[in-house]
Design a protein around this motif. Sequence first.
Motif, PDB file in Angstrom:
ATOM      1  N   LEU A 110      44.947  -2.495  22.977  1.00 30.52           N
ATOM      2  CA  LEU A 110      45.518  -1.976  21.738  1.00 30.52           C
ATOM      3  C   LEU A 110      45.137  -0.521  21.524  1.00 30.52           C
ATOM      4  O   LEU A 110      44.081  -0.061  21.999  1.00 30.52           O
ATOM      5  N   SER A 111      46.042   0.132  20.789  1.00 32.60           N
ATOM      6  CA  SER A 111      45.717   1.509  20.394  1.00 32.60           C
ATOM      7  C   SER A 111      44.624   1.462  19.350  1.00 32.60           C
ATOM      8  O   SER A 111      44.336   0.400  18.771  1.00 32.60           O
ATOM      9  N   ASP A 112      44.049   2.614  19.065  1.00 35.69           N
ATOM     10  CA  ASP A 112      42.981   2.661  18.064  1.00 35.69           C
ATOM     11  C   ASP A 112      43.486   2.206  16.717  1.00 35.69           C
ATOM     12  O   ASP A 112      42.779   1.511  15.968  1.00 35.69           O
ATOM     13  N   THR A 113      44.734   2.578  16.406  1.00 38.41           N
ATOM     14  CA  THR A 113      45.300   2.202  15.101  1.00 38.41           C
ATOM     15  C   THR A 113      45.480   0.695  15.004  1.00 38.41           C
ATOM     16  O   THR A 113      45.109   0.057  14.011  1.00 38.41           O
ATOM     17  N   ASP A 114      46.087   0.127  16.065  1.00 40.94           N
ATOM     18  CA  ASP A 114      46.319  -1.329  16.058  1.00 40.94           C
ATOM     19  C   ASP A 114      45.007  -2.106  16.073  1.00 40.94           C
ATOM     20  O   ASP A 114      44.867  -3.171  15.423  1.00 40.94           O
ATOM     21  N   TYR A 115      44.012  -1.582  16.810  1.00 41.02           N
ATOM     22  CA  TYR A 115      42.716  -2.276  16.865  1.00 41.02           C
ATOM     23  C   TYR A 115      42.018  -2.240  15.502  1.00 41.02           C
ATOM     24  O   TYR A 115      41.374  -3.221  15.084  1.00 41.02           O
ATOM     25  N   ALA A 116      42.198  -1.113  14.787  1.00 40.33           N
ATOM     26  CA  ALA A 116      41.621  -1.002  13.443  1.00 40.33           C
ATOM     27  C   ALA A 116      42.258  -2.006  12.501  1.00 40.33           C
ATOM     28  O   ALA A 116      41.589  -2.622  11.659  1.00 40.33           O
ATOM     29  N   LEU A 117      43.590  -2.171  12.641  1.00 41.62           N
ATOM     30  CA  LEU A 117      44.285  -3.163  11.818  1.00 41.62           C
ATOM     31  C   LEU A 117      43.798  -4.578  12.139  1.00 41.62           C
ATOM     32  O   LEU A 117      43.625  -5.431  11.248  1.00 41.62           O
ATOM     33  N   GLN A 125      38.046  -9.172   9.483  1.00 41.74           N
ATOM     34  CA  GLN A 125      37.026  -9.090   8.428  1.00 41.74           C
ATOM     35  C   GLN A 125      37.451  -9.902   7.211  1.00 41.74           C
ATOM     36  O   GLN A 125      36.623 -10.543   6.544  1.00 41.74           O
ATOM     37  N   ARG A 126      38.791  -9.840   6.903  1.00 42.94           N
ATOM     38  CA  ARG A 126      39.297 -10.649   5.797  1.00 42.94           C
ATOM     39  C   ARG A 126      39.112 -12.154   6.107  1.00 42.94           C
ATOM     40  O   ARG A 126      38.742 -12.935   5.223  1.00 42.94           O
ATOM     41  N   GLN A 127      39.403 -12.522   7.373  1.00 39.13           N
ATOM     42  CA  GLN A 127      39.218 -13.929   7.763  1.00 39.13           C
ATOM     43  C   GLN A 127      37.743 -14.352   7.657  1.00 39.13           C
ATOM     44  O   GLN A 127      37.422 -15.452   7.193  1.00 39.13           O
ATOM     45  N   SER A 128      36.852 -13.453   8.100  1.00 33.66           N
ATOM     46  CA  SER A 128      35.412 -13.746   8.037  1.00 33.66           C
ATOM     47  C   SER A 128      34.956 -13.906   6.587  1.00 33.66           C
ATOM     48  O   SER A 128      34.194 -14.825   6.254  1.00 33.66           O
ATOM     49  N   LEU A 129      35.422 -13.021   5.718  1.00 33.40           N
ATOM     50  CA  LEU A 129      35.073 -13.107   4.304  1.00 33.40           C
ATOM     51  C   LEU A 129      35.624 -14.391   3.690  1.00 33.40           C
ATOM     52  O   LEU A 129      34.952 -15.059   2.889  1.00 33.40           O
ATOM     53  N   LYS A 130      36.835 -14.746   4.088  1.00 30.75           N
ATOM     54  CA  LYS A 130      37.451 -15.973   3.582  1.00 30.75           C
ATOM     55  C   LYS A 130      36.644 -17.198   4.014  1.00 30.75           C
ATOM     56  O   LYS A 130      36.438 -18.135   3.221  1.00 30.75           O
ATOM     57  N   SER A 155      30.628 -26.136  11.708  1.00 32.29           N
ATOM     58  CA  SER A 155      31.065 -26.114  13.113  1.00 32.29           C
ATOM     59  C   SER A 155      32.448 -25.471  13.244  1.00 32.29           C
ATOM     60  O   SER A 155      32.706 -24.682  14.166  1.00 32.29           O
ATOM     61  N   LYS A 156      33.314 -25.804  12.295  1.00 32.17           N
ATOM     62  CA  LYS A 156      34.657 -25.232  12.304  1.00 32.17           C
ATOM     63  C   LYS A 156      34.608 -23.715  12.125  1.00 32.17           C
ATOM     64  O   LYS A 156      35.253 -22.953  12.873  1.00 32.17           O
ATOM     65  N   LEU A 157      33.823 -23.257  11.139  1.00 33.91           N
ATOM     66  CA  LEU A 157      33.731 -21.820  10.884  1.00 33.91           C
ATOM     67  C   LEU A 157      33.062 -21.093  12.039  1.00 33.91           C
ATOM     68  O   LEU A 157      33.401 -19.946  12.349  1.00 33.91           O
ATOM     69  N   LYS A 158      32.113 -21.756  12.679  1.00 37.77           N
ATOM     70  CA  LYS A 158      31.449 -21.149  13.845  1.00 37.77           C
ATOM     71  C   LYS A 158      32.432 -20.980  14.988  1.00 37.77           C
ATOM     72  O   LYS A 158      32.426 -19.943  15.687  1.00 37.77           O
ATOM     73  N   ALA A 159      33.311 -21.987  15.168  1.00 31.81           N
ATOM     74  CA  ALA A 159      34.313 -21.902  16.229  1.00 31.81           C
ATOM     75  C   ALA A 159      35.301 -20.779  15.938  1.00 31.81           C
ATOM     76  O   ALA A 159      35.723 -20.034  16.850  1.00 31.81           O
ATOM     77  N   GLN A 160      35.701 -20.642  14.653  1.00 28.79           N
ATOM     78  CA  GLN A 160      36.630 -19.565  14.287  1.00 28.79           C
ATOM     79  C   GLN A 160      36.008 -18.191  14.513  1.00 28.79           C
ATOM     80  O   GLN A 160      36.671 -17.245  14.968  1.00 28.79           O
ATOM     81  N   LYS A 161      34.714 -18.092  14.203  1.00 25.08           N
ATOM     82  CA  LYS A 161      34.007 -16.824  14.441  1.00 25.08           C
ATOM     83  C   LYS A 161      33.968 -16.507  15.926  1.00 25.08           C
ATOM     84  O   LYS A 161      34.162 -15.345  16.337  1.00 25.08           O
ATOM     85  N   LYS A 162      33.742 -17.533  16.724  1.00 24.25           N
ATOM     86  CA  LYS A 162      33.708 -17.335  18.184  1.00 24.25           C
ATOM     87  C   LYS A 162      35.088 -16.893  18.690  1.00 24.25           C
ATOM     88  O   LYS A 162      35.192 -15.994  19.546  1.00 24.25           O
ATOM     89  N   ASN A 163      36.129 -17.505  18.143  1.00 22.25           N
ATOM     90  CA  ASN A 163      37.484 -17.138  18.569  1.00 22.25           C
ATOM     91  C   ASN A 163      37.793 -15.686  18.220  1.00 22.25           C
ATOM     92  O   ASN A 163      38.421 -14.953  18.999  1.00 22.25           O
ATOM     93  N   ARG A 164      37.361 -15.268  17.034  1.00 21.11           N
ATOM     94  CA  ARG A 164      37.595 -13.875  16.640  1.00 21.11           C
ATOM     95  C   ARG A 164      36.877 -12.907  17.588  1.00 21.11           C
ATOM     96  O   ARG A 164      37.424 -11.868  17.971  1.00 21.11           O
TER      97      ARG A 164
END
Length: 559
Positions: free
Chosen positions: A182-189, A195-200, A162-171
């Motif tokens: 955001l600019s394209d560069t900032d949005y890419a960052l 993605q790092r958070q999702s992998l974690k 449930s916690k991870l699902k909520a974090q995914k929803k927040n992202r």
Amino acid sequence: MENNTYFHTFKQDISTIELPTRFTFPFCYEPHPLAAMAAQELQHYIEKQNEWTHNFGLDSTGEGLPIGKMFGVLVVKKEDEEIGYLAAVSGKLAGSNKNQHFVPPIFDMLEDNSFFLNEEVLLNALNRKIENLEASAELENAKRNLDLLKSEWGESHDALKSKLKAQKKNRKETRTLLKPRLSDTDYALLMEDMQRQSLKDKQQLQRFQYEMHIAMKQESDHLQELLSTIASLKEERKIRSGNLQKRLFEQYNFRNAKGQSKNVVDVFQDFDNTTPPAGAGECAAPKLLQYAYENKMTPVALAEFWWGCSPASEIRRHKNYYPACRKKCEPILGYMLEGLVVDPNPMQQETTLAIELPQIYEDEDIIIINKPAEFLSVPGIYVKDSVYNRVLQRYPEAGPIIIHRLDMSTSGVMIVAKNKASHKFIQDQFIQHTIKKTYIALLDGIIETNSGLIDLPLRVDLADRPRQLVCYTYGKPAQTKWEKMAVENNQTRVRFYPLTGRTHQLRMHAVHPKGLNTPIVGDDLYGRKANRLHLHAASITFIHPSSKQEMTFEIDPDF
């Protein structure tokens, strides 16, 4: 062993009693006078003897569990033409197979130091070990610990997901909100960080699931180890029991009047290709015949009677005669009687052809029959004459005809259909329980109460068809209302109102101790045989298939 060890001479003069020309058909018989006399002498011995003690449940003084027993007598003729009788008991008596009055078993498994007793000691030890393991605190704790662990880890697992699902929803919400800003560069960052958070998060879930698996596996393995030990012991018990039963079967070799011998396994294989049930050969009749053959005595007549209280489920009345049981004894006695001239099976004799089938009403749809006692509703395996065949002879194009049945021994009112539509219309009323039926019976005793409701579930006795048993586990519901009509010569006339229609329902509800505890007069299955079964279908009320009017037909019994 001397030939006369278990041979009993009659105490009364039998010179005027004519010997039967044929031996008793053991599954349906009236005791020959000599067999009845032998049974009476045996009953006198049981009442007066002081050689052994057994609690038959006939009074409150007996010790231990009350158990009634089946006894048997076999009238025999010795080589010197002397007539006497042998006596036997089914199973063991007073914990022993040895009694100076009763013939020995075909194989005495209770003999000191017998392979049966030695193996029974090992089996009992296995049973105790299994019981102790199944009831052990270690097993109970292992089950409880695994259940608790599953519950705890399950709750933590659900919370983490449930916690991870909520974090995914927040992202997702953050991406949607910041993309236009955001600019394209900032949005890419931003996407790279998410993605790092999702992998974690995925790694955290996988790590948690691995730890959960390891923790539960330890408890599960411990539990399985305990269960495997129990399963292994049970398998050993099964193999030992099977081997013991096989070795026991090897000891049971039955003789017949031709001088032949056959093992019990072969007897059952030849009869119906089945395995002998436990206890096959331990009944009184096989013991009696075996001893007679072994000691060159000619069987003359047989009778078996019950002594003691009735079992809880089946009906056995004190001192009543009973036929041999079917499941255990039919194959065995069928073989053992080969070479003897035996009374014919009365159930295979066509004796009804001269009986008239009274008819009290007929129209285009139905016929109302007054079925005689001892007349079949539908054809049997051997006897074909029946209500069905009689009606079909008159109306070859008639529909299914039989809507309901009466037992062969029961007389009274019966509806038959002349066409398919009438059959279905009235049969539906039976299915919906809207048809009203009453029966009149004469009971062999005085009933003190005036009315009541009997509620005893019934099922067939698989070991002794067609007898029924009271069975609260597998029985079908069976209910009967009843009321007393009159007391006549120490017999009670009652009216039954069956609320269900089980096989032998009224007969069982009359005779069972939790019912009226009094058999119907002439009930040869659960009471004593008479000129007929005094049970009569007295009335029936139903809706006519064409007129749709309620109709009632009532026929008084002839007893």
